[in-house]
Scaffold this active site. Structure first.
Site, mmCIF file in Angstrom:
data_model
loop_
_atom_site.group_PDB
_atom_site.id
_atom_site.type_symbol
_atom_site.label_atom_id
_atom_site.label_comp_id
_atom_site.label_asym_id
_atom_site.label_seq_id
_atom_site.Cartn_x
_atom_site.Cartn_y
_atom_site.Cartn_z
ATOM 1 N N LEU A 280 39.027 36.332 39.687
ATOM 2 C CA LEU A 280 38.011 37.108 39.692
ATOM 3 C C LEU A 280 37.343 37.735 40.275
ATOM 4 C CD1 LEU A 280 36.619 34.021 37.302
ATOM 5 C CD2 LEU A 280 37.556 35.709 36.646
ATOM 6 N N ASP A 281 36.599 39.085 40.645
ATOM 7 C CA ASP A 281 36.206 39.184 41.437
ATOM 8 C C ASP A 281 34.947 38.799 42.342
ATOM 9 O OD1 ASP A 281 37.374 42.080 40.794
ATOM 10 O OD2 ASP A 281 35.463 42.676 39.745
ATOM 11 N N ARG A 282 34.523 38.454 43.458
ATOM 12 C CA ARG A 282 33.781 37.760 44.721
ATOM 13 C C ARG A 282 32.670 37.526 43.741
ATOM 14 N NH1 ARG A 282 30.269 38.000 48.318
ATOM 15 N NH2 ARG A 282 29.862 40.063 48.201
ATOM 16 N N THR A 284 31.559 37.557 40.264
ATOM 17 C CA THR A 284 31.824 38.002 38.882
ATOM 18 C C THR A 284 32.265 36.072 39.323
ATOM 19 O OG1 THR A 284 33.056 39.749 38.272
ATOM 20 C CG2 THR A 284 33.421 37.449 36.709
ATOM 21 N N HIS A 377 37.749 45.772 37.753
ATOM 22 C CA HIS A 377 36.339 46.501 37.671
ATOM 23 C C HIS A 377 36.424 47.666 36.477
ATOM 24 C CE1 HIS A 377 34.991 46.701 42.293
ATOM 25 N NE2 HIS A 377 35.347 45.740 42.193
#
Length: 553
Positions: A280-282, A284, A377
């Site tokens: 997961l993106d930071r 998110t 993304h």
């Protein structure tokens, strides 16, 4: 009459047989002749090879430590290159034995060719794992709705990279580690913080060799993250499932180490040796799964490769999104891996995301998102292309994309101009962490000359090197766990102050005053709601910003 042995035949008949044999030998000689020559040549070659091997053995005995020209580099000292079996080295390439000219001359020659010895690389454990010694490097404290890490000393360790071989340490620091001026590294050498093969570096002009091991002690500062806890959603013998807050990276990267999910789970929940199953993106939040063993990790990763897993996200976007289901299949291209920026481009990789509107409050819409591929993304880029970027996306809803903000893929600037404008925007806000960057990661053309500088003059750094060396000696003798340091006896309080790890004379970050972000600035309206696979399904609660009655500030 038995005719098997011609010795029983009359002399005349024996003569006929001998004549026939001679004729047969002449007829088959065209076949047997070359074959006989081959056998003979092979025997001669074997004899020659034995002689060559013996000669080479003698030569190696007289010239130990020297490599034959053209042979591969040995892996470590004392390891001789292997000779190919059955391959005879031409005599022109054979190394002649060193003439015995007396022990004094031989010793002088050995000293003349002696070079810096590089120890063989140590066998390292496969995979990334962290234990109690890593968790005890520092501690957390909470302030203003933020989780903060106390500054601490950290040793960066690495083996010499291929592109560094043959270059000096001075060259490597000046070309690849521009976060500090060269004067800092010179001061670090005097303070004893740079080590090569576990020996203190005396001069930055030393030339690096293959298998060199470097260790650099630095004073490390980590950016703050949200104080929201990492909540456990499920745990069994195979997996750990958590609800990840926004702003916290999954694993150590860039400037983040202790302010990561991996370290928080180890320090606060005693969950160690975990294997992330997806990323997961930071920024998110939401469902995040870890495997407890490598076998479980491989099994679920195989399910990912076979497209057996389903992911579902919710987000809040700008404007009124269409009520009908929208499928976006635009390909995505990575503009910069370092800055972490992507855009829609025909040269990109194929992608597919399904969007469905859940609610609209007159200003913004809440969507359900189902990514059918897993590009970087992906959801954020597709929403930008559709003209409905995530409401508070610091990258894809930025003015740096121009008046249309990237809608329809229209960007009226080059990739270089886009990156420069994005960096300038976040540098002005002191929020380069959003791009997972710090000032040292940027090329000179991207650095804002008006940004605050932490560089000190060379003379000042020289003055600080001595005090830094004294502090390093005190720190090495002090306990590393700051939680236990608070429990020392009163009579040792003064000693604890001396070894305070939070301030370092050589640290540029210690001289900067940075404004803390607001907790709400660390939240992006993108949340992993559900993760489903063969035999499992995990949910996380709907975030507050996704509720129907949520209103913008």
């Amino acid at each position: 009459m038995w005719l098997g042995g011609h010795r029983w035949l009359p002399v005349r008949l024996q003569g006929c047989l001998n004549l026939r044999r001679l004729s047969a030998a002449r007829i088959w000689g065209t076949c047997w002749g070359p074959m006989a020559e081959t056998f003979s040549t092979g025997a001669e070659a074997a004899t020659g090879l034995r002689a060559a091997v013996q000669q080479n053995g003698d030569a190696c005995g007289d010239a130990r430590g020297e490599r034959t020209s053209g042979s591969p580099e040995p892996v470590g000292p004392g390891v001789e290159p292997a000779r190919e079996v059955g391959k005879q080295t031409p005599l022109s390439e054979e190394k002649a034995p060193v003439a015995a000219s007396g022990p004094g001359k031989r010793k002088k020659r050995r000293d003349a060719i002696r070079e810096r010895v590089v120890p063989p690389p140590k066998k390292r454990r496969a995979g990334v794992s962290f234990g109690d010694e890593h968790f005890a490097e520092t501690s957390y404290y909470f302030e203003g709705g933020l989780r903060k890490v106390r500054p601490y000393y950290f040793d960066f360790r690495t083996y010499c990279k291929g592109r560094w071989v043959g270059h000096s340490l001075l060259h490597v620091f000046s070309t690849e580690f521009r976060a500090q001026p060269l004067a800092y590294y010179e001061a670090a050498v005097r303070a004893g913080r740079l080590h090569l093969n576990e020996e203190p570096v005396q001069d930055l002009s030393i030339v690096l060799k293959d298998n060199d091991f470097l260790r650099n002690r630095v004073h490390r500062h980590e950016p703050p993250v949200t104080a929201e806890p990492v909540r456990l959603l499920a745990e069994n013998e195979d997996v750990v499932v958590v609800d990840k807050p926004s702003s916290i990276p999954v694993h150590p990267c860039g400037r983040f180490r202790h302010n990561t999910v991996i370290f928080i789970l180890g320090k606060e929940h005693q969950l160690k040796e975990l294997h992330p199953l997806h990323r997961l993106d930071r920024l998110t939040s939401g469902v995040l799964m870890f495997a407890k063993t490598a076998a479980v990790s491989e099994r679920i990763h195989e399910q990912v490769r076979d497209r057996q897993l389903e992911k579902e996200y919710v987000c809040r976007v700008e404007g009124e999104f269409p009520t009908e289901e929208v499928i976006c299949k635009e390909p995505i291209l990575v503009v910069s891996y370092k800055v972490g920026v992507c855009r829609v481009d025909a040269r990109g990789k194929p992608c597919e995301t399904v969007f469905q509107r859940l609610s609209y409050n007159g200003h913004s819409s809440v969507l359900r998102c189902r990514p059918l591929t897993g590009r970087t993304h992906q959801i954020r880029v597709h929403l930008q292309f559709l003209g409905h970027p995530i409401l508070n996306d610091p990258i894809y809803n930025s003015v740096a994309w121009g008046p249309s903000r990237g809608r329809g893929g229209h960007i009226a600037k080059t990739d270089e101009e886009l990156l420069r404008d994005l960096v300038a925007e976040h540098q002005a806000k002191q929020s380069l962490d959003v791009l997972d960057l710090c000032e040292g990661d940027l090329s000179p053309g991207l650095i804002d000359s008006t940004a605050p500088s932490s560089e000190l003059g060379k003379d000042h750094l020289e003055e600080l090197a001595a005090s830094a060396q004294k502090m390093d000696g005190a720190v090495e003798a002090a306990p590393q766990n700051l939680d236990t340091m608070a429990l020392v006896a009163p009579e040792k309080a003064a000693e604890t102050d001396v070894v305070n790890q939070e301030i370092d004379p050589l640290c540029a970050e210690c001289r900067l005053v940075r404004q803390d972000p607001l907790p709400q600035d660390l939240v992006m309206f993108l949340h992993a709601l559900r993760y489903k696979g063969p035999g499992f399904e995990y949910f996380s609660p709907m975030p507050a910003w996704a509720q129907d009655d949520w209103q913008e500030d």
